[in-house]
Scaffold this motif. Sequence first.
Motif, PDB file in Angstrom:
ATOM      1  N   ARG A 228       1.090  10.449   4.049  1.00 49.55           N
ATOM      2  CA  ARG A 228      -0.059  11.261   3.633  1.00 49.55           C
ATOM      3  C   ARG A 228      -1.371  10.567   3.987  1.00 49.55           C
ATOM      4  O   ARG A 228      -2.391  11.216   4.156  1.00 49.55           O
ATOM      5  N   ARG A 229      -1.339   9.256   4.059  1.00 53.28           N
ATOM      6  CA  ARG A 229      -2.525   8.471   4.444  1.00 53.28           C
ATOM      7  C   ARG A 229      -2.250   7.829   5.800  1.00 53.28           C
ATOM      8  O   ARG A 229      -2.419   6.635   5.998  1.00 53.28           O
ATOM      9  N   ALA A 230      -1.843   8.658   6.742  1.00 53.48           N
ATOM     10  CA  ALA A 230      -1.200   8.203   7.966  1.00 53.48           C
ATOM     11  C   ALA A 230      -1.925   7.069   8.684  1.00 53.48           C
ATOM     12  O   ALA A 230      -1.294   6.151   9.197  1.00 53.48           O
ATOM     13  N   PHE A 231      -3.266   7.104   8.723  1.00 51.14           N
ATOM     14  CA  PHE A 231      -3.982   6.158   9.560  1.00 51.14           C
ATOM     15  C   PHE A 231      -4.774   5.110   8.779  1.00 51.14           C
ATOM     16  O   PHE A 231      -5.456   4.279   9.389  1.00 51.14           O
ATOM     17  N   ILE A 232      -4.709   5.133   7.457  1.00 52.47           N
ATOM     18  CA  ILE A 232      -5.443   4.125   6.683  1.00 52.47           C
ATOM     19  C   ILE A 232      -4.901   2.734   6.967  1.00 52.47           C
ATOM     20  O   ILE A 232      -5.646   1.798   7.260  1.00 52.47           O
ATOM     21  N   ILE A 233      -3.577   2.590   6.885  1.00 47.37           N
ATOM     22  CA  ILE A 233      -2.977   1.271   7.123  1.00 47.37           C
ATOM     23  C   ILE A 233      -3.058   0.871   8.597  1.00 47.37           C
ATOM     24  O   ILE A 233      -3.417  -0.278   8.898  1.00 47.37           O
ATOM     25  N   PRO A 234      -2.748   1.767   9.564  1.00 47.03           N
ATOM     26  CA  PRO A 234      -2.887   1.370  10.979  1.00 47.03           C
ATOM     27  C   PRO A 234      -4.297   0.906  11.351  1.00 47.03           C
ATOM     28  O   PRO A 234      -4.452  -0.078  12.074  1.00 47.03           O
ATOM     29  N   PHE A 235      -5.335   1.574  10.859  1.00 51.09           N
ATOM     30  CA  PHE A 235      -6.700   1.133  11.163  1.00 51.09           C
ATOM     31  C   PHE A 235      -6.997  -0.215  10.517  1.00 51.09           C
ATOM     32  O   PHE A 235      -7.733  -1.030  11.079  1.00 51.09           O
ATOM     33  N   ALA A 236      -6.443  -0.457   9.332  1.00 49.31           N
ATOM     34  CA  ALA A 236      -6.624  -1.762   8.691  1.00 49.31           C
ATOM     35  C   ALA A 236      -5.935  -2.852   9.512  1.00 49.31           C
ATOM     36  O   ALA A 236      -6.500  -3.944   9.718  1.00 49.31           O
ATOM     37  N   LEU A 237      -4.724  -2.565   9.982  1.00 49.60           N
ATOM     38  CA  LEU A 237      -4.029  -3.540  10.835  1.00 49.60           C
ATOM     39  C   LEU A 237      -4.777  -3.741  12.153  1.00 49.60           C
ATOM     40  O   LEU A 237      -4.830  -4.866  12.682  1.00 49.60           O
TER      41      LEU A 237
ATOM     42  N   ILE B 274      -5.618  14.595   6.997  1.00 48.79           N
ATOM     43  CA  ILE B 274      -4.680  15.068   8.013  1.00 48.79           C
ATOM     44  C   ILE B 274      -3.524  15.862   7.402  1.00 48.79           C
ATOM     45  O   ILE B 274      -2.961  16.746   8.031  1.00 48.79           O
ATOM     46  N   THR B 275      -3.154  15.562   6.153  1.00 46.58           N
ATOM     47  CA  THR B 275      -2.064  16.306   5.502  1.00 46.58           C
ATOM     48  C   THR B 275      -2.580  17.185   4.371  1.00 46.58           C
ATOM     49  O   THR B 275      -1.798  17.638   3.533  1.00 46.58           O
ATOM     50  N   TYR B 276      -3.873  17.446   4.342  1.00 43.86           N
ATOM     51  CA  TYR B 276      -4.456  18.230   3.251  1.00 43.86           C
ATOM     52  C   TYR B 276      -4.090  19.703   3.403  1.00 43.86           C
ATOM     53  O   TYR B 276      -4.283  20.284   4.473  1.00 43.86           O
ATOM     54  N   PRO B 277      -3.542  20.360   2.352  1.00 39.82           N
ATOM     55  CA  PRO B 277      -3.194  21.786   2.445  1.00 39.82           C
ATOM     56  C   PRO B 277      -4.452  22.626   2.647  1.00 39.82           C
ATOM     57  O   PRO B 277      -5.343  22.611   1.792  1.00 39.82           O
TER      58      PRO B 277
ATOM     59  N   TYR C  42      13.357   5.825  -0.436  1.00 40.28           N
ATOM     60  CA  TYR C  42      12.455   5.403   0.628  1.00 40.28           C
ATOM     61  C   TYR C  42      11.843   6.580   1.376  1.00 40.28           C
ATOM     62  O   TYR C  42      10.773   6.446   1.969  1.00 40.28           O
ATOM     63  N   VAL C  43      12.503   7.724   1.328  1.00 37.55           N
ATOM     64  CA  VAL C  43      11.922   8.902   1.970  1.00 37.55           C
ATOM     65  C   VAL C  43      10.605   9.274   1.283  1.00 37.55           C
ATOM     66  O   VAL C  43       9.600   9.563   1.938  1.00 37.55           O
ATOM     67  N   ALA C  44      10.608   9.245  -0.064  1.00 38.68           N
ATOM     68  CA  ALA C  44       9.380   9.533  -0.814  1.00 38.68           C
ATOM     69  C   ALA C  44       8.322   8.471  -0.548  1.00 38.68           C
ATOM     70  O   ALA C  44       7.130   8.774  -0.444  1.00 38.68           O
ATOM     71  N   PHE C  45       8.760   7.218  -0.430  1.00 41.70           N
ATOM     72  CA  PHE C  45       7.836   6.124  -0.134  1.00 41.70           C
ATOM     73  C   PHE C  45       7.168   6.325   1.221  1.00 41.70           C
ATOM     74  O   PHE C  45       5.939   6.250   1.356  1.00 41.70           O
ATOM     75  N   LEU C  46       7.970   6.625   2.234  1.00 45.98           N
ATOM     76  CA  LEU C  46       7.418   6.837   3.576  1.00 45.98           C
ATOM     77  C   LEU C  46       6.568   8.102   3.628  1.00 45.98           C
ATOM     78  O   LEU C  46       5.551   8.145   4.332  1.00 45.98           O
ATOM     79  N   ALA C  47       6.978   9.120   2.870  1.00 47.92           N
ATOM     80  CA  ALA C  47       6.199  10.356   2.848  1.00 47.92           C
ATOM     81  C   ALA C  47       4.816  10.126   2.245  1.00 47.92           C
ATOM     82  O   ALA C  47       3.813  10.656   2.743  1.00 47.92           O
ATOM     83  N   GLU C  48       4.748   9.315   1.190  1.00 48.56           N
ATOM     84  CA  GLU C  48       3.448   9.043   0.571  1.00 48.56           C
ATOM     85  C   GLU C  48       2.554   8.235   1.495  1.00 48.56           C
ATOM     86  O   GLU C  48       1.360   8.517   1.609  1.00 48.56           O
TER      87      GLU C  48
ATOM     88  N   TYR D 173       6.613   6.310  -6.210  1.00 46.39           N
ATOM     89  CA  TYR D 173       5.796   6.481  -5.006  1.00 46.39           C
ATOM     90  C   TYR D 173       4.905   7.718  -5.091  1.00 46.39           C
ATOM     91  O   TYR D 173       4.716   8.426  -4.113  1.00 46.39           O
ATOM     92  N   PHE D 174       4.365   7.982  -6.303  1.00 48.05           N
ATOM     93  CA  PHE D 174       3.389   9.043  -6.451  1.00 48.05           C
ATOM     94  C   PHE D 174       2.060   8.591  -5.859  1.00 48.05           C
ATOM     95  O   PHE D 174       1.772   7.393  -5.790  1.00 48.05           O
ATOM     96  N   SER D 175       1.219   9.546  -5.497  1.00 48.53           N
ATOM     97  CA  SER D 175      -0.053   9.220  -4.847  1.00 48.53           C
ATOM     98  C   SER D 175      -0.894   8.270  -5.691  1.00 48.53           C
ATOM     99  O   SER D 175      -1.460   7.294  -5.179  1.00 48.53           O
ATOM    100  N   TYR D 176      -0.989   8.547  -6.987  1.00 46.63           N
ATOM    101  CA  TYR D 176      -1.876   7.747  -7.830  1.00 46.63           C
ATOM    102  C   TYR D 176      -1.360   6.329  -8.056  1.00 46.63           C
ATOM    103  O   TYR D 176      -2.137   5.427  -8.376  1.00 46.63           O
ATOM    104  N   HIS D 177      -0.062   6.093  -7.885  1.00 51.59           N
ATOM    105  CA  HIS D 177       0.455   4.740  -8.054  1.00 51.59           C
ATOM    106  C   HIS D 177      -0.128   3.776  -7.014  1.00 51.59           C
ATOM    107  O   HIS D 177      -0.245   2.579  -7.264  1.00 51.59           O
ATOM    108  N   PHE D 178      -0.495   4.299  -5.858  1.00 54.96           N
ATOM    109  CA  PHE D 178      -1.022   3.457  -4.783  1.00 54.96           C
ATOM    110  C   PHE D 178      -2.546   3.347  -4.812  1.00 54.96           C
ATOM    111  O   PHE D 178      -3.128   2.729  -3.917  1.00 54.96           O
TER     112      PHE D 178
END
Length: 450
Positions: A214-223, A312-315, A205-211, A265-270
Amino acid sequence: MYRYGRLPYIDVWGNHNLPGINYIHYLAILLFGTHDIGLRLFDAVIQLSFTAFLYRFWSRWFKPHTAAVAAVLYIAYYVSAGGLLLSEPDLYGGMLLAVAFALILQPYRSVMRIMISGIITGMTVLFRPTSLLFIAVFSLYLLYPSNTRTPARRMFEVFVFGLSGITPLLLFLICYSRIPGGLQSIFLQTFRWNFDLYIPIDNGYVAFLAELGRRAFIIPFALYAVMRRRHLAPLLKQVPNRNQRLLWFGLLSSGFFIALLMRKYFSYHFAPFFILLMPLTALGIEEFASRFKGALARHYVLVLSCIACTFITYPPKSPFAFLLGMIEKKNPAAFTYEMQFPDAQWGAVPELATVNYLSKPENDTGIIEICSFDPHLRIHIGRECAGMYPVLVPIACRIGAAQDGTPRYTDYQIQWQQTYLDSLRSKRPRFIILARGTHYAYLDDPYESF
């Protein structure tokens, strides 16, 4: 593969997936050649075309500015991944899903349009077998009661769509049924190996939450858009009807479920999930920005919100590292990765040294073998390899270990390992390149098998 007369799944490992992405790579190689820049150029053309399609598609319901925000969000999402979405099967499957979604929602739904939509959805199965779930969701939508279609018509549409949806997979399987051992190889590589070894590996779940982070505000803005749905009318041309909203939610939740099912929970899976979520996020951003006074303030809020959703998390050094890799003629993707995660035996520097050594006149002939967990080196060297595994994951990934620490493998992996060693003995490669560096946490020593 085709240059040396090799078939996927028979002479070359099928990358534990169906061959959809192979067709994309083949087309890219045909158009732009066998190098990173060619693949990236092809992908850039596809992504820009898809962004234009998204704008046109979302414009059916959204006003132009909101549709543009949704399209820009997608391309920002793609770029901000820093190469993690480049030419990935889930991304291309998600794009095909969006096209099928657009076709099935056309006001006039002819049999031909249903058939084409079914074939396109079926093509997503060739990128990820779990995409069969999307065919089921579309079928339920077509079966849903409607005042304009009789029950017989609805059943006919479901039949046409379902038959069209499984046609790409059937054609693929029929072709391989004519090859001795073809279907068995596909079954072992795309089903048995996944269920025995790949799916049980859970990144946690750590990897899930980390992924998701990475898109920190996509889901909050949708909600936020859902919470403010009564205030979205100024942003819409028309409100999607109930059936359309149910179809969108069914595809969205299916995309999320498929990503969870793979447990990596890789980026492309989502990617399919985020592609379908972007329009709702765009509505949330537009509504949030509209609450600020002044056009300039709203503009800055909108831009910052889009950045927060994607970059926001882009290197920050990634684009410079990629450009430097191109200038120095190194693998730009590996060079970027190496600057973030230095490893003396992994990445662009040792790859370039290997390519230069094998390019010397006294070394540029003969079959070679590359024992690696990254296929890029094969592309850059461009020589025939003795083994059938572009990466060693299928034969090195283990199901556990005995009490004395000896790694355990499935029966077919043991057979694959023996076949691999036999091919090295029979073809006797002039050079064998060992690339020990690997970012796969579940492989302590990739060569312990041998």
